[in-house]
Write an enzyme that holds these catalytic residues in place. Structure first.
Site, PDB file in Angstrom:
ATOM      1  N   LYS A 101       0.969  -1.178   0.030  1.00  0.00           N
ATOM      2  CA  LYS A 101       0.001  -0.008   0.023  1.00  0.00           C
ATOM      3  C   LYS A 101       0.911   1.201  -0.003  1.00  0.00           C
ATOM      4  O   LYS A 101       1.618   1.658   1.019  1.00  0.00           O
ATOM      5  CB  LYS A 101      -0.876  -0.027   1.203  1.00  0.00           C
ATOM      6  CG  LYS A 101      -1.973   1.063   1.302  1.00  0.00           C
ATOM      7  CD  LYS A 101      -2.604   1.187   2.415  1.00  0.00           C
ATOM      8  CE  LYS A 101      -3.666   2.329   2.681  1.00  0.00           C
ATOM      9  NZ  LYS A 101      -4.403   2.264   3.941  1.00  0.00           N
TER      10      LYS A 101
ATOM     11  N   LYS B 179      -2.164  -1.413  -3.678  1.00  0.00           N
ATOM     12  CA  LYS B 179      -3.083  -0.287  -3.623  1.00  0.00           C
ATOM     13  C   LYS B 179      -2.105   1.006  -3.647  1.00  0.00           C
ATOM     14  O   LYS B 179      -1.178   0.943  -2.934  1.00  0.00           O
ATOM     15  CB  LYS B 179      -3.917  -0.123  -2.337  1.00  0.00           C
ATOM     16  CG  LYS B 179      -4.743   0.784  -2.181  1.00  0.00           C
ATOM     17  CD  LYS B 179      -5.384   0.907  -0.926  1.00  0.00           C
ATOM     18  CE  LYS B 179      -6.443   2.126  -0.768  1.00  0.00           C
ATOM     19  NZ  LYS B 179      -7.229   2.224   0.661  1.00  0.00           N
TER      20      LYS B 179
END
Length: 326
Positions: A196, A249
């Site tokens: 992330k 992400k």
């Protein structure tokens, strides 16, 4: 002799026969944002078609999703300000917004696969993803791990189908796995936000989740956008700790990372098509400068081509309608 690649492109049937990747409604997870109250459905200015909803409207949304063939949802709780504190303690309240919502959704829609985001940024009064350490002016990793374990067990007890930790704390998967297993939740899977990035693409999400940090940023615990090797290691570390599904992400600006992780891991791989990516396409549609539906499907297909098995996306309902021919 030169090769005539066009031979396999001249007929639509042949193009379908040799197509390497395809989108399916089964690929999608749809994010939902739950607020306390009743009759609430607040559209987010920067994300047309995305809403903060009270549980009664969430249940209506679940019916809509199932009618479209979407059976997987990712829940985010948006508690009122007075329930936030420095540690995010509301996350391990068994009567909290997410545990209660999970129970109601599973009661009315037992076929719906309910995934809960596991983090603290929506629940802390400072907006960071855990307990703060004043010495380093960042999140205290190990103190936050203890709270992630407590949150995970409460969510498991509520009947959730899968947990999705997004705090980016070192050791979070091992800590959660141990807590779940020791409480007899050995069959509850974990989809880790394993890679992330500290991304500017999250801006609209912070509006809908009301999770903007009150000071600084999250660069001390989320991944540096410049680092590819480290990004791959983050996911491989989570795999070694027991993650069942990995995730990258954001998605669109990091397709190289998606492909690299796909090449190094045999685990299922998800991508989160984040709020900023969604908002840009919606803005392009509003301005009339793109063919929105075609660009949307092309974008979603790029995730599959890079190696993703699962797509978390706010486009899911629109894409499902097109794929079903509605």
């Amino acid at each position: 002799m030169f090769q005539r690649k066009r031979r396999l492109r001249l007929n639509s049937v042949m193009r379908n026969l040799v197509r390497e990747n395809a989108l399916s409604v089964n690929d999608f997870i749809y994010p939902l944002f739950i607020v306390e109250g009743k009759g609430i459905k607040n559209e987010i200015d920067s994300m047309p078609g995305v809403f903060q909803m009270s549980l009664d409207n969430i249940l209506k949304e679940c019916e809509t999703l199932q009618n479209l063939g979407i059976y997987a949802i990712l829940l985010f709780g948006v508690p009122p300000q007075h329930k936030k504190d420095s540690s995010g303690s509301y996350t391990w309240d068994k009567h909290g917004i997410i545990p209660q919502s999970v129970q109601e959704i599973k009661k009315h829609f037992p076929q719906m696969y309910v995934i809960a985001d596991v983090c603290f940024c929506e629940y802390t009064d400072h907006g960071h993803c855990g307990i703060l350490d004043s010495t380093i002016q960042s999140v205290d990793n190990d103190a936050t791990l203890l709270n992630l374990a407590k949150q995970s067990v409460v969510l498991a007890q509520s009947g959730v189908d899968m947990l999705a930790p997004s705090a980016m704390m070192d050791g979070q998967i091992l800590t959660m796995r141990n807590a779940l297993d020791s409480n007899d939740f050995v069959n509850l899977p974990i989809m880790s936000y394993s890679t992330k990035f500290a991304s500017a693409y999250y801006g609209p999400f912070r509006e809908v989740a009301q999770s903007s940090p009150s000071f600084g940023d999250r660069k001390s615990y989320q991944e540096d956008s410049a680092n590819a090797r480290e990004a791959i290691l983050e996911s491989l570390n989570d795999e070694s700790e027991g993650a069942d599904i990995l995730m990258v992400k954001p998605a669109l600006a990091y397709l190289d990372i998606v492909k690299s992780i796909r090449e190094k891991s045999l685990l299922p791989l998800a991508v989160y098509n984040v709020s900023g990516e969604y908002a840009l396409l919606k803005a392009g549609e509003k301005l009339g400068i793109i063919d929105y539906e075609k660009v949307m499907l092309e974008t979603l297909l790029s995730f599959k081509r890079a190696g993703a098995d699962i797509i978390i996306t706010y486009h899911a309902k629109e894409a499902a309608k097109i794929l079903k021919g509605n």
